[in-house]
Scaffold this active site. Structure first.
Site, PDB file in Angstrom:
ATOM      1  N   GLU A 103      47.310  57.532  50.358  1.00 59.77           N
ATOM      2  CA  GLU A 103      46.429  57.837  49.343  1.00 59.77           C
ATOM      3  C   GLU A 103      45.493  59.207  49.879  1.00 59.77           C
ATOM      4  O   GLU A 103      45.109  59.908  49.035  1.00 59.77           O
ATOM      5  CB  GLU A 103      45.548  56.700  49.072  1.00 59.77           C
ATOM      6  CG  GLU A 103      46.092  55.424  48.426  1.00 59.77           C
ATOM      7  CD  GLU A 103      46.645  55.703  47.158  1.00 59.77           C
ATOM      8  OE1 GLU A 103      46.377  56.584  46.297  1.00 59.77           O
ATOM      9  OE2 GLU A 103      47.835  55.019  46.838  1.00 59.77           O
ATOM     10  N   SER A 372      19.297  -2.106  27.145  1.00 62.25           N
ATOM     11  CA  SER A 372      19.012  -3.283  28.374  1.00 62.25           C
ATOM     12  C   SER A 372      19.542  -2.732  29.621  1.00 62.25           C
ATOM     13  O   SER A 372      19.073  -3.291  30.700  1.00 62.25           O
ATOM     14  CB  SER A 372      19.792  -4.404  27.905  1.00 62.25           C
ATOM     15  OG  SER A 372      19.215  -5.148  26.674  1.00 62.25           O
TER      16      SER A 372
END
Length: 682
Positions: A103, A372
């Site tokens: 690159e 409950s």
């Protein structure tokens, strides 16, 4: 007359005055100096401006990853770019050199732009007949990938040039290269060298050899064009070209290049990223990281974090299967399940609904009336205030006067014992008259205080209906309360996160729980033993015993809109809720589905755990009592039970209706009396 000669306007060049030539040269030099000075000053000002101008932070996003309770990878937290960020020192030198050769070989010797690179790329591309080498430097590529689109416009190129200069001014070469290696796309969902090494070779990046490094370095030029899965020969040709470039640039020897070319590459099979199935739990983890630990949501989702959770994938699978099994064919009926280790507070499974794809609302955090299932909070407070398992209250229709008026609770389907019942029987039958009577006996505020101690934070009002669970709380809160009871009165805050580590290994969050004792082990144990009756024959949760036979304690809860079961074994607590989202009444037969879900899940979830009974702590005494009279049992009592009490509250008188042998003479106690004394000494 003869011809007249004329004199030319300018003398010949060889007759041009030297002083005038020097004067013109001097003027040209001065103008060049001034122009150079102005350009240098302008360039200096521009550099200072760009240096002082903040550069947008480089956002090398990477979806964060989730790990289970044992540190095993279970999936990404978000879909998107798959990365495994690495530091530059982790990248092998061979991969760095291969990347520079492919690159930007002069990367460390230019200021972001390379004229020779442009000329070299043009020549190489003309020779090859297609693009084999780019003209952009690594810094230019990074600027484009981080901040810009890939449009081929002059405005984009100008912006790219400016950002390239800024990158060079703000970061070192090593920092730029590290960002580049973590940003560049390598194809097949792999962003950055860390992920690329994993995708193509199933290795950590530091394990790559020269052949593999050169191979990877060639892919970014055309991830599709050089894909080893689609075009392996072309990718190998690109690898050999890069190895030759490395030789030409004196990065490696010709012999090393030849060996690399002959090295067999073990390309990994392509695989799809694994997705986490616990979607509701994933959302909970994100919210916790943001709201509790103060992290930015974008960082949590796309910051490349490693989030180590408490999740047990096996239990999660069973939880999802159980909810789907019993609710899957019930249109609009929803459910929630949360399961945790009571000794640590670690959440093992979480289901917020029966189908995440249709509804992402997590009902584990939805406030609903617990009914409950809230009563254990009341009864734990009652045990701390003088109640025992044998405390009796008459079960019959009763009106309770209080400051707000008259409160007339009723039992389910109008069923009353119409006689005194014990606390154990009241819990098993879920008697509402007993519960409200208990609340008035101990005081409403004491139940609220106990709820807060156990970890319930939702608003609660001091009214008689509090005893029956009339005020909405979340399944998460109820699970927290039951987990505290299950661990002998120690509250471990429920959590799903153990640790969060950033992409560079820095620990951002490490969950160090601070357990708090809120009630005694003795009171918790006595309540636990009472709650086991819920699953016995005649208890409201007796259906659970059709599926689950281990030692367990819990409590059901049913309102007109909700069905609950919250319970625990010695090592696992689970809360299940079922109901409709939008104020639709819940038939009783559908409310019972919470019990089937709980039993099915607990059977599978505990299959690999050792079967244990609830350990008896200090401060507890067990005695056999006559069920009919409540006194200490004798061998002549026909109906007895081993009952546990907080030491000092157990009955001391033997059953008068079934006495032992009468002592005939003397003052010495009989054998039976000595046995009773010995038994009661424990």
């Amino acid at each position: 007359m003869g011809e007249q000669k004329t004199t030319p306007d300018h003398p010949p060049l060889n007759q041009f005055p030297v002083w005038r030539l020097i004067k013109w040269t001097y003027r040209i030099f001065c103008w060049m100096f001034i122009i150079t000075l102005i350009c240098s000053a302008a360039l200096g000002v521009a550099i200072l401006y760009l240096k002082s101008k903040p550069l947008p932070p480089p956002e090398i996003s990477s979806s964060s990853k989730l790990y289970d309770a044992k540190g095993r990878y279970i999936g990404q937290i978000d879909e998107g770019e798959y990365r495994e960020p690495v530091k530059l020192e982790q990248v092998p030198q061979s991969l760095i050199q291969a990347t520079l050769a492919a690159e930007d070989k002069n990367f460390y010797h230019h200021w972001g732009f390379s004229l020779t690179g442009i000329i070299r790329a043009v020549i190489a591309n003309l020779k090859a007949g297609h693009v084999v080498q780019g003209a952009s430097t690594i810094t230019q590529q990074l600027a484009r990938n981080l901040y810009l689109t890939h449009d081929r416009t002059w405005s984009r190129k100008i912006k790219e040039a400016i950002l390239t200069v800024q990158l060079e001014l703000h970061y070192t070469k090593d920092e730029i290269l590290e960002m580049y290696l973590n940003e560049i796309y390598y194809g097949h969902g792999a962003y950055g060298v860390g992920r690329a090494a994993r995708v193509y070779f199933n290795k950590n990046v530091e394990q790559l050899n020269l052949a593999e490094s050169a191979f990877l370095a060639g892919i970014p030029r055309g991830p599709q064009y050089y894909s080893p899965y689609f075009h392996l020969p072309r990718a190998r040709q690109r690898q050999r070209y890069i190895l030759d470039l490395m030789v030409r640039n004196q990065m490696i020897t010709a012999q090393e290049a030849q060996q690399a070319k002959q090295t067999t590459l073990a390309i990994a099979e392509p695989s799809k990223p694994q997705q986490i199935r616990a979607s509701y739990f994933r959302d909970y983890v994100i919210q916790t990281a943001v709201l509790q630990y103060g992290l930015e949501e974008s960082v949590v989702r796309r910051g490349g974090l490693k989030i180590y959770t408490t999740l047990d994938p096996r239990m999660q699978k069973y939880a999802e299967e159980s909810v789907k099994q019993f609710l899957g064919d019930k249109k609009d009926l929803q459910g929630a399940l949360i399961s945790a280790d009571p000794h640590t507070g670690h959440i093992k499974a979480m289901v917020g609904g029966k189908d995440y794809s249709k509804s992402q609302y997590n009902r584990v955090f939805a406030r609903r009336q617990p009914g409950s299932s809230f009563k254990p909070v009341l009864y734990l407070s009652a045990l701390e205030n003088g109640f025992t398992p044998l405390t009796q209250i008459i079960s019959r229709p009763t009106a309770f006067a209080y400051e707000g008026g008259i409160y007339r609770p009723s039992n389910y389907r109008g069923q009353y014992a119409n006689r005194p019942i014990t606390l154990r029987e009241a819990i098993a039958r879920s008697d509402n008259i007993y519960a409200v009577s208990t609340l008035f006996h101990i005081g409403i505020n004491k139940e609220i205080d106990m709820a807060r101690k156990l970890g319930i934070k939702s608003p609660l009002r001091p009214t008689p209906s509090l005893a029956l669970g009339s005020y909405p709380i979340t399944p998460y809160e109820l699970a927290q309360a039951y987990a505290t009871i299950a661990d002998g009165g120690i509250r471990h805050p429920l959590t799903g996160i153990r640790k969060i580590v950033d992409s560079y290994g820095k620990v951002l969050v490490e969950n160090e729980t601070n357990p708090i004792r809120v009630t005694s082990p003795a009171h918790s144990y006595v309540l636990t033993r009472l709650l086991t009756s819920v699953f016995d024959s005649g208890g409201t949760g007796h259906r659970v015993r059709q599926m689950f036979l281990r030692a367990a304690a819990g409590k059901t809860g049913t309102t007109d809109w909700d069905g609950w079961l919250s319970g625990f074994t010695p090592d696992l607590v689970t809360t299940v809720w079922v109901g409709y989202d939008h104020s639709r009444k819940l038939p009783h037969h559908e409310a019972r589905l919470s019990q089937y879900i709980w039993g099915s899940y607990m059977k599978k979830a505990t299959a690999l755990q050792p079967a244990r009974i609830f350990p008896v702590p200090q401060g507890v005494k067990g005695v056999y009592i006559d069920i009919e009279t409540g006194y200490l049992a004798t061998p002549f009592c026909k109906h007895t039970r081993l009952e546990f009490f907080v030491r000092g509250t157990e009955p001391r008188q033997t059953c008068p209706e079934h006495p032992g042998p009468v002592k005939r003479s003397g003052n010495d106690p009989s054998l039976w009396e000595r046995f009773i004394d010995w038994w009661n000494s424990f």
